[in-house]
Design a protein around this motif. Structure first.
Motif, PDB file in Angstrom:
ATOM      1  N   GLY A 194       0.799  -1.220   0.000  1.00  0.00           N
ATOM      2  CA  GLY A 194       0.000   0.000   0.000  1.00  0.00           C
ATOM      3  C   GLY A 194       0.825   1.262   0.000  1.00  0.00           C
ATOM      4  O   GLY A 194       2.043   1.250  -0.198  1.00  0.00           O
ATOM      5  N   THR A 195       0.129   2.376   0.242  1.00  0.00           N
ATOM      6  CA  THR A 195       0.760   3.695   0.161  1.00  0.00           C
ATOM      7  C   THR A 195       1.087   4.279   1.525  1.00  0.00           C
ATOM      8  O   THR A 195       1.630   5.383   1.593  1.00  0.00           O
ATOM      9  CB  THR A 195      -0.165   4.667  -0.595  1.00  0.00           C
ATOM     10  N   SER A 196       0.741   3.586   2.604  1.00  0.00           N
ATOM     11  CA  SER A 196       1.068   4.081   3.943  1.00  0.00           C
ATOM     12  C   SER A 196       1.444   2.915   4.847  1.00  0.00           C
ATOM     13  O   SER A 196       1.199   1.752   4.523  1.00  0.00           O
ATOM     14  CB  SER A 196      -0.108   4.863   4.537  1.00  0.00           C
ATOM     15  N   THR A 197       2.016   3.228   5.989  1.00  0.00           N
ATOM     16  CA  THR A 197       2.473   2.221   6.940  1.00  0.00           C
ATOM     17  C   THR A 197       1.316   1.365   7.434  1.00  0.00           C
ATOM     18  O   THR A 197       0.206   1.853   7.658  1.00  0.00           O
ATOM     19  CB  THR A 197       3.145   2.912   8.146  1.00  0.00           C
ATOM     20  N   SER A 240       6.360 -13.704  17.799  1.00  0.00           N
ATOM     21  CA  SER A 240       7.316 -12.741  18.340  1.00  0.00           C
ATOM     22  C   SER A 240       8.023 -12.017  17.195  1.00  0.00           C
ATOM     23  O   SER A 240       8.802 -12.635  16.462  1.00  0.00           O
ATOM     24  CB  SER A 240       8.341 -13.463  19.226  1.00  0.00           C
ATOM     25  N   PRO A 241       7.711 -10.719  17.008  1.00  0.00           N
ATOM     26  CA  PRO A 241       6.772  -9.911  17.787  1.00  0.00           C
ATOM     27  C   PRO A 241       5.328 -10.158  17.351  1.00  0.00           C
ATOM     28  O   PRO A 241       5.088 -10.656  16.252  1.00  0.00           O
ATOM     29  CB  PRO A 241       7.196  -8.481  17.462  1.00  0.00           C
ATOM     30  N   ALA A 242       4.381  -9.795  18.231  1.00  0.00           N
ATOM     31  CA  ALA A 242       2.957  -9.924  17.925  1.00  0.00           C
ATOM     32  C   ALA A 242       2.376  -8.611  17.411  1.00  0.00           C
ATOM     33  O   ALA A 242       1.174  -8.526  17.153  1.00  0.00           O
ATOM     34  CB  ALA A 242       2.191 -10.379  19.163  1.00  0.00           C
ATOM     35  N   ARG A 243       3.226  -7.577  17.308  1.00  0.00           N
ATOM     36  CA  ARG A 243       2.841  -6.288  16.742  1.00  0.00           C
ATOM     37  C   ARG A 243       3.872  -5.921  15.684  1.00  0.00           C
ATOM     38  O   ARG A 243       5.070  -5.880  15.971  1.00  0.00           O
ATOM     39  CB  ARG A 243       2.804  -5.200  17.827  1.00  0.00           C
ATOM     40  N   LEU A 244       3.418  -5.672  14.474  1.00  0.00           N
ATOM     41  CA  LEU A 244       4.322  -5.380  13.364  1.00  0.00           C
ATOM     42  C   LEU A 244       4.041  -3.994  12.800  1.00  0.00           C
ATOM     43  O   LEU A 244       2.870  -3.618  12.624  1.00  0.00           O
ATOM     44  CB  LEU A 244       4.165  -6.413  12.251  1.00  0.00           C
ATOM     45  N   ILE A 245       5.103  -3.247  12.530  1.00  0.00           N
ATOM     46  CA  ILE A 245       4.995  -1.975  11.822  1.00  0.00           C
ATOM     47  C   ILE A 245       5.647  -2.189  10.460  1.00  0.00           C
ATOM     48  O   ILE A 245       6.866  -2.315  10.354  1.00  0.00           O
ATOM     49  CB  ILE A 245       5.692  -0.846  12.598  1.00  0.00           C
ATOM     50  N   VAL A 246       4.799  -2.247   9.420  1.00  0.00           N
ATOM     51  CA  VAL A 246       5.277  -2.597   8.082  1.00  0.00           C
ATOM     52  C   VAL A 246       5.215  -1.353   7.196  1.00  0.00           C
ATOM     53  O   VAL A 246       4.127  -0.857   6.902  1.00  0.00           O
ATOM     54  CB  VAL A 246       4.435  -3.728   7.458  1.00  0.00           C
ATOM     55  N   PRO A 247       6.348  -0.835   6.746  1.00  0.00           N
ATOM     56  CA  PRO A 247       6.330   0.382   5.925  1.00  0.00           C
ATOM     57  C   PRO A 247       5.704   0.134   4.558  1.00  0.00           C
ATOM     58  O   PRO A 247       5.624  -1.004   4.092  1.00  0.00           O
ATOM     59  CB  PRO A 247       7.820   0.738   5.801  1.00  0.00           C
ATOM     60  N   ALA A 248       5.256   1.211   3.927  1.00  0.00           N
ATOM     61  CA  ALA A 248       4.709   1.107   2.573  1.00  0.00           C
ATOM     62  C   ALA A 248       5.748   0.498   1.641  1.00  0.00           C
ATOM     63  O   ALA A 248       6.928   0.837   1.694  1.00  0.00           O
ATOM     64  CB  ALA A 248       4.297   2.495   2.074  1.00  0.00           C
ATOM     65  N   ASN A 249       5.291  -0.461   0.819  1.00  0.00           N
ATOM     66  CA  ASN A 249       6.171  -1.190  -0.102  1.00  0.00           C
ATOM     67  C   ASN A 249       7.315  -1.882   0.626  1.00  0.00           C
ATOM     68  O   ASN A 249       8.412  -2.049   0.071  1.00  0.00           O
ATOM     69  CB  ASN A 249       6.726  -0.247  -1.181  1.00  0.00           C
ATOM     70  N   GLY A 250       7.049  -2.289   1.857  1.00  0.00           N
ATOM     71  CA  GLY A 250       8.081  -2.960   2.643  1.00  0.00           C
ATOM     72  C   GLY A 250       7.601  -4.288   3.191  1.00  0.00           C
ATOM     73  O   GLY A 250       6.509  -4.779   2.861  1.00  0.00           O
ATOM     74  N   MET A 251       8.427  -4.874   4.035  1.00  0.00           N
ATOM     75  CA  MET A 251       8.149  -6.203   4.587  1.00  0.00           C
ATOM     76  C   MET A 251       8.693  -6.282   6.011  1.00  0.00           C
ATOM     77  O   MET A 251       9.721  -5.702   6.326  1.00  0.00           O
ATOM     78  CB  MET A 251       8.798  -7.271   3.696  1.00  0.00           C
ATOM     79  N   GLN A 252       7.966  -7.006   6.869  1.00  0.00           N
ATOM     80  CA  GLN A 252       8.440  -7.322   8.210  1.00  0.00           C
ATOM     81  C   GLN A 252       8.111  -8.785   8.493  1.00  0.00           C
ATOM     82  O   GLN A 252       7.163  -9.341   7.926  1.00  0.00           O
ATOM     83  CB  GLN A 252       7.781  -6.435   9.268  1.00  0.00           C
ATOM     84  N   GLY A 253       8.874  -9.392   9.369  1.00  0.00           N
ATOM     85  CA  GLY A 253       8.640 -10.793   9.697  1.00  0.00           C
ATOM     86  C   GLY A 253       8.326 -10.983  11.167  1.00  0.00           C
ATOM     87  O   GLY A 253       8.771 -10.211  12.018  1.00  0.00           O
ATOM     88  N   THR A 254       7.542 -12.006  11.455  1.00  0.00           N
ATOM     89  CA  THR A 254       7.305 -12.420  12.832  1.00  0.00           C
ATOM     90  C   THR A 254       7.691 -13.884  12.963  1.00  0.00           C
ATOM     91  O   THR A 254       7.446 -14.686  12.047  1.00  0.00           O
ATOM     92  CB  THR A 254       5.842 -12.207  13.254  1.00  0.00           C
ATOM     93  N   ARG A 255       8.313 -14.227  14.072  1.00  0.00           N
ATOM     94  CA  ARG A 255       8.736 -15.610  14.288  1.00  0.00           C
ATOM     95  C   ARG A 255       7.636 -16.337  15.069  1.00  0.00           C
ATOM     96  O   ARG A 255       7.270 -15.924  16.176  1.00  0.00           O
ATOM     97  CB  ARG A 255      10.050 -15.647  15.072  1.00  0.00           C
ATOM     98  N   LEU A 256       7.099 -17.398  14.470  1.00  0.00           N
ATOM     99  CA  LEU A 256       6.087 -18.219  15.128  1.00  0.00           C
ATOM    100  C   LEU A 256       6.799 -19.327  15.886  1.00  0.00           C
ATOM    101  O   LEU A 256       7.505 -20.152  15.297  1.00  0.00           O
ATOM    102  CB  LEU A 256       5.112 -18.784  14.097  1.00  0.00           C
ATOM    103  N   LEU A 257       6.636 -19.318  17.195  1.00  0.00           N
ATOM    104  CA  LEU A 257       7.349 -20.233  18.083  1.00  0.00           C
ATOM    105  C   LEU A 257       6.358 -21.173  18.753  1.00  0.00           C
ATOM    106  O   LEU A 257       5.362 -20.726  19.332  1.00  0.00           O
ATOM    107  CB  LEU A 257       8.101 -19.434  19.150  1.00  0.00           C
ATOM    108  N   PHE A 258       6.623 -22.481  18.654  1.00  0.00           N
ATOM    109  CA  PHE A 258       5.747 -23.447  19.317  1.00  0.00           C
ATOM    110  C   PHE A 258       6.383 -23.944  20.607  1.00  0.00           C
ATOM    111  O   PHE A 258       7.542 -24.360  20.637  1.00  0.00           O
ATOM    112  CB  PHE A 258       5.449 -24.657  18.416  1.00  0.00           C
ATOM    113  N   MET A 259       5.591 -23.891  21.683  1.00  0.00           N
ATOM    114  CA  MET A 259       6.000 -24.432  22.983  1.00  0.00           C
ATOM    115  C   MET A 259       4.842 -25.246  23.538  1.00  0.00           C
ATOM    116  O   MET A 259       3.697 -24.800  23.525  1.00  0.00           O
ATOM    117  CB  MET A 259       6.361 -23.306  23.957  1.00  0.00           C
ATOM    118  N   GLY A 260       5.139 -26.444  23.995  1.00  0.00           N
ATOM    119  CA  GLY A 260       4.073 -27.262  24.575  1.00  0.00           C
ATOM    120  C   GLY A 260       4.108 -28.692  24.085  1.00  0.00           C
ATOM    121  O   GLY A 260       5.110 -29.174  23.554  1.00  0.00           O
TER     122      GLY A 260
END
Length: 247
Positions: A47-50, A88-108
């Motif tokens: 998109g055009t905004s964060t 982790s993290p459970a909150r992401l700030i993804v810039p316009a035309n950008g990418m962020q990753g979250t690590r899905l961790l299994f415990m149990g």
């Protein structure tokens, strides 16, 4: 004249729909293999905004009839952590035309296969959302959203399969003249990918391509029709095999 205004309205709607954040999460189904405990999931913003994105996780508990319930994760008996999948993290700030990753961790407990609904929800950040931005930045983002006419931010729900620690595949096939049946006698899900049902002599005469998940103890089957061919890829964890069956 009515048609002209209809087209003008359509293009205005498209312009509004394309403004602001537009997130994508890649594939809808993800699989955590038995020898792994973490998985990287990437969120894209075309998109055009964060985009401010919350990651919410519920466990999917299946009943005998194939229906399921989505329930909150429980705390482990001897630890502060949740029993299940966490982001982790459970909150992401993804810039316009950008990418962020979250690590899905299994415990149990991984004695049996488990299933989770992972939702990626774009939001207008509030103070309680715990995004790492200032109050001024929150207010500016709200004003931009109102100015752009954005009322709905589209999110995505994915399904996350956590295979048992000791994963075992055992696929049993019953292929008769009029019927095909596949039974999953293992302890982890099988994937019937790109299932195609086509006329043998007309390549373009095909029914819609489908994808099927065959859970442990369950079956996948279909009746054969004369003059038709059935093609799909059978996926057992990291192994795949092309299958072709004639009616």
């Amino acid at each position: 004249m009515k048609h002209l205004w209809a087209w003008v309205g359509f293009y205005l709607f498209c312009g509004v729909a394309q403004a602001g954040p537009q997130i994508g999460v890649g594939v809808v189904y993800d699989y955590l293999e038995g020898d792994k405990s973490t998985y990287m999931k990437r969120v894209f913003n075309g998109g055009t905004s964060t985009a401010f994105v919350k990651v919410n996780i519920l466990e999917m508990i299946y009943n005998e009839d194939g229906t399921y319930q989505e329930v909150p994760l429980q705390n482990q008996a001897s630890a502060m952590a949740k029993d299940g999948l966490m982001a982790s993290p459970a909150r992401l700030i993804v810039p316009a035309n950008g990418m962020q990753g979250t690590r899905l961790l299994f415990m149990g407990n991984r004695d049996k296969e488990r299933y989770f609904r992972v939702r990626f929800v774009p939001v207008v950040p509030e103070a309680e959302d715990e995004f790492a931005i200032s109050a001024q930045e929150r207010e500016e983002y709200k004003k931009e959203r109102v100015a752009a006419g954005l009322k709905v931010l589209a999110g995505y729900g994915t399904v996350f399969f956590v295979r048992p620690k000791n994963t075992r595949f055992e696929t049993v096939i019953d292929d008769s003249a009029s019927h095909y049946l596949m039974r999953n006698n293992g302890n982890s899900v099988l994937v019937i990918d790109e299932f195609k049902d086509c006329a043998a002599k007309k390549e373009n005469d095909c029914r819609p391509t489908t994808k099927h998940h065959v859970m442990a103890g369950r079956t996948f089957s279909f009746d054969k029709e004369a003059g038709r061919e059935y093609r799909f890829t059978l996926i057992e964890g990291g192994q795949s095999k092309a299958v072709e069956i004639k009616g």
